[in-house]
Enzyme design. Structure first.
Site, PDB file in Angstrom:
ATOM      1  N   GLU A 257      -0.242  -5.152  15.325  1.00 46.56           N
ATOM      2  CA  GLU A 257      -0.141  -5.218  13.867  1.00 46.56           C
ATOM      3  C   GLU A 257       1.299  -5.180  13.378  1.00 46.56           C
ATOM      4  O   GLU A 257       1.673  -5.888  12.455  1.00 46.56           O
ATOM      5  CB  GLU A 257      -0.942  -4.082  13.225  1.00 46.56           C
ATOM      6  CG  GLU A 257      -0.924  -4.127  11.713  1.00 46.56           C
ATOM      7  CD  GLU A 257      -1.845  -3.099  11.090  1.00 46.56           C
ATOM      8  OE1 GLU A 257      -2.045  -3.168   9.868  1.00 46.56           O
ATOM      9  OE2 GLU A 257      -2.367  -2.236  11.813  1.00 46.56           O
TER      10      GLU A 257
ATOM     11  N   GLU B 146       0.809  -1.225   0.000  1.00 46.56           N
ATOM     12  CA  GLU B 146       0.000   0.000   0.000  1.00 46.56           C
ATOM     13  C   GLU B 146       0.842   1.276   0.000  1.00 46.56           C
ATOM     14  O   GLU B 146       0.286   2.373  -0.083  1.00 46.56           O
ATOM     15  CB  GLU B 146      -0.954  -0.008   1.193  1.00 46.56           C
ATOM     16  CG  GLU B 146      -2.011  -1.094   1.094  1.00 46.56           C
ATOM     17  CD  GLU B 146      -2.876  -1.206   2.336  1.00 46.56           C
ATOM     18  OE1 GLU B 146      -3.965  -1.783   2.243  1.00 46.56           O
ATOM     19  OE2 GLU B 146      -2.448  -0.723   3.420  1.00 46.56           O
TER      20      GLU B 146
END
Length: 670
Positions: free
Chosen positions: A607, A464
């Site tokens: 994460e 991304e």
């Protein structure tokens, strides 16, 4: 095992917690903590509700309601709803209230085997208190807190239940009623509120359960409780039990939540606990991973399984958000995290849970078709972030919502893989439209180049960091695989084949430069967010040449952001190195898939190594894939699972994967 757990919990009650936990080592089924510093809680969840533990005595942090969404004023989009916290307790002993700052010898145990959290502490030299919470695995809208008090002297306790209504719930109303049916008296305490925009009504109800004669309950303000004199050395046990319901699931959530409390009252503590532990035992018996020789790896792997199992229920037609039922992280939306990262483990070990993820998508196919129409394409275009509506739920400022389109191929591939596992052509027929319409989207999305090849322009890929790129490797690779799967399905079902599906799959560009697969057209060595090219070798089957896989691995392993890159990349690299026979590198990346992301005291996943947003179920899914599809030698093929020899890290003596596929096979690597 069950008897040993029962005996262990008895020891917790009668021994000083510091004596027990200060010396005891964590084992393969229990995670221990005796420090409250930098505390990150664990979700006690049953696939419907998630109750997040806290280090504050007799209280929970928050409750997350699966599949219930309403507006979020902070970002103008939908957000998963926090529920009424209905298991909180106020305890006074000899008129002194138990608080965070006046307890000692605090400890907490997470029992993964039984799906419980047990906190123990002492209050001065007066009493030992133990508090166990669970979201009942057998009864989806139900939960319970069991309290045991062992006084060191004769004492008087004042105990009351109170409910915390989060700010996002509006117009709360509480009531305490004593219901009667012939000789049965049923006290019920409840609170009802509306979600932020009034979309849903949320209701929670509780009652007290006692081992012997019930105590007389009284309402004091917004709390309901009782007073009791306890005798020195005699353990006293009771429970708070009930449920939380919403108008998303039932027409009258208040009455149904009261029925949950009444049901609990008639069942009793032990019956409810037995049903819960049996339901968890059934899950572990049909899906477990056993590692011999590496206790830390065993704990991490089982904890990852525990969380995945906690966040979903079969036949609910719900999927799993990146943070599961542990928080409102990423607004509780459904991403590719479900299909690409969590689904493969569930497909191997709990196929009915995996199927629920597919049901979630199938139910929202019409909205995916609508999105394709909105952007001028044909077929079905699934949203990057999905909520209960199936419409695009990504914040408008995020380009991923419009341009990270590989999600549509990810969904299609997951559907095909379920068929491949089950070989159920009747099911494939019922879901044919998902494969057909996603394929139709891609052939309307591509552009044809002058040489007859095809490209996909202007996308955000799995990496991304690269926005508005052409021919992203993973996007194009996932499209190739999904189109080929669709053609296979059409042949099985004798459905018409659009020749454009074949043409695009055969001629969609994957760029290379100097022998390296390019992350996208024009890629020039920039840092990437996460694995992208490497996904073409696993879980996709687009790059199969071993030399090419090695070159791409060696090149891109050093390009992944070591600070902010999410946990999944290391899991995939571990799989690939294991399949290439490099146990050292496979094990190194396996460790990287969880160690930098583990947070105290139980090792919940964050994460990235630089974040503190647990529990990141996506990362857990990638780590589990490293074990099953890497070290375990399991491979997903068009004919179902096949089992290779596998590869053990030097530290492991054996690996046993229990409950694989529909036949619940056990695969052992030694």
């Amino acid at each position: 095992m069950k008897n040993s757990i029962v005996n262990f919990l008895r020891i917790v009650v009668i021994c000083s917690p510091i004596a027990l936990f200060g010396q005891a080592k964590a084992d393969e089924w229990h995670l221990f903590a005796n420090s409250r510093a930098n505390y990150f809680g664990v979700a006690m969840a049953n696939g419907q509700i998630g109750i997040v533990t806290d280090d504050t005595p007799l209280k929970t942090k928050e409750i997350i309601l699966n599949g219930v969404y309403d507006g979020s004023p902070e970002n103008g989009i939908s957000r998963i709803v926090r529920g009424i916290e209905f298991l909180n307790l106020t305890l006074l002993i000899n008129k002194q209230e138990i608080k965070s700052d006046n307890i000692a010898n605090w400890s907490q145990i997470i029992s993964m085997k039984e799906g419980t959290s047990t906190t123990a502490f002492t209050f001065k030299d007066i009493a030992l208190i133990k508090y166990t919470i669970l979201a009942n695995r057998a009864i989806p809208f139900s939960a319970m807190a069991i309290v045991e008090i062992t006084p060191y002297n004769d004492v008087e306790i004042e105990l009351s239940n109170f409910m915390v209504v989060p700010d996002e719930l509006k117009n709360p109303k509480s009531q305490f009623r004593i219901l009667k049916d012939n000789e049965y008296t049923m006290p019920v305490f409840g609170t009802v509120a509306n979600t932020l925009t009034g979309k849903y009504k949320v209701a929670a109800s509780t009652t007290f359960l006692f081992d012997g004669k019930p105590e007389v309950l009284n309402q004091l303000g917004q709390e309901v409780g009782f007073t009791k004199k306890l005798v020195k050395g005699q353990k006293y046990r009771f429970a708070i039990a009930g449920g939380i319901c919403t108008s998303k699931d039932v027409t009258d959530p208040l009455n149904e939540s009261e029925r949950q409390a009444i049901f609990a009252l008639q069942e009793g503590i032990d019956s409810l606990l037995d049903r819960h532990t049996k339901a968890w035992a059934d899950l572990w018996n049909t899906g477990d991973i056993q590692i011999e020789g590496d206790l830390d790896a065993q704990q991490r792997v089982r904890f990852a399984l525990y969380n995945l199992y906690s966040f979903i229920r079969p036949e609910t037609r719900q999927s799993i958000a990146p943070m599961g039922l542990s928080s409102q992280g990423y607004n509780g939306h459904i991403f590719w995290d479900s299909e690409l990262w969590m689904y493969p483990t569930l497909l191997a070990l709990q196929p009915e849970m995996a199927k629920s993820c597919l049901d979630y998508r199938a139910d929202r196919l019409s909205k995916a078709k609508q999105k394709a129409t909105i952007y001028g394409y044909k077929g079905a275009m699934f949203p990057w972030e999905s909520d209960d509506t199936g419409e695009e739920a990504t914040p408008t400022w995020a380009l991923t919502g419009i341009f990270e389109q590989h999600i549509t191929a990810d969904v299609s591939i997951a559907f095909w893989n379920y068929y491949a596992l089950t070989q159920d052509s009747s099911w494939l027929k019922s879901e044919w439209e998902v494969l057909k319409e996603t394929a139709n989207f891609w052939v309307s999305r591509v552009v044809q180049n002058q040489d007859g090849s095809f490209s996909i322009l202007n996308v955000v890929g799995a990496d991304e960091y690269a926005q508005h790129v052409d021919d992203n490797a993973f996007t194009n690779g996932s499209v190739i695989e999904s189109l080929r799967n669709t053609v296979k399905a059409a042949k099985i079902l004798d459905e018409p084949i659009n020749q454009r599906w074949i043409e695009v799959a055969d001629q969609l560009l994957i760029h290379t430069k100097n022998g390296i697969t390019q992350n996208y057209k024009g890629y020039d060595g920039q840092m990437i967010k996460q694995a992208d090219v490497n996904l073409l070798a696993y879980p996709l089957h687009v790059i199969t040449d071993e030399d090419q896989i090695k070159r791409d691995l060696n090149y891109y392993a050093g390009k992944i952001d070591p600070k902010d890159g999410p946990a999944m990349a290391s899991g995939v690299l571990s799989v690939l190195y294991a399949r290439l026979g490099d146990s050292d590198k496979a094990y190194d990346y396996f460790l990287k898939s969880y160690q930098p992301n583990s947070r105290p005291p139980f090792g919940v996943f964050s994460e990235s190594s630089n974040s503190s947003n647990p529990y990141f179920a996506t990362g857990a899914g990638a780590m589990l894939q490293a074990v099953i599809y890497g070290f375990g030698g399991v491979e997903q093929t068009d004919e179902g699972l096949i089992f290779h020899k596998g590869l053990l890290p030097k530290k492991w003596k054996s690996l046993k994967i229990i409950g694989l596929g529909l036949e619940n096979k056990t695969h052992t690597i030694k």
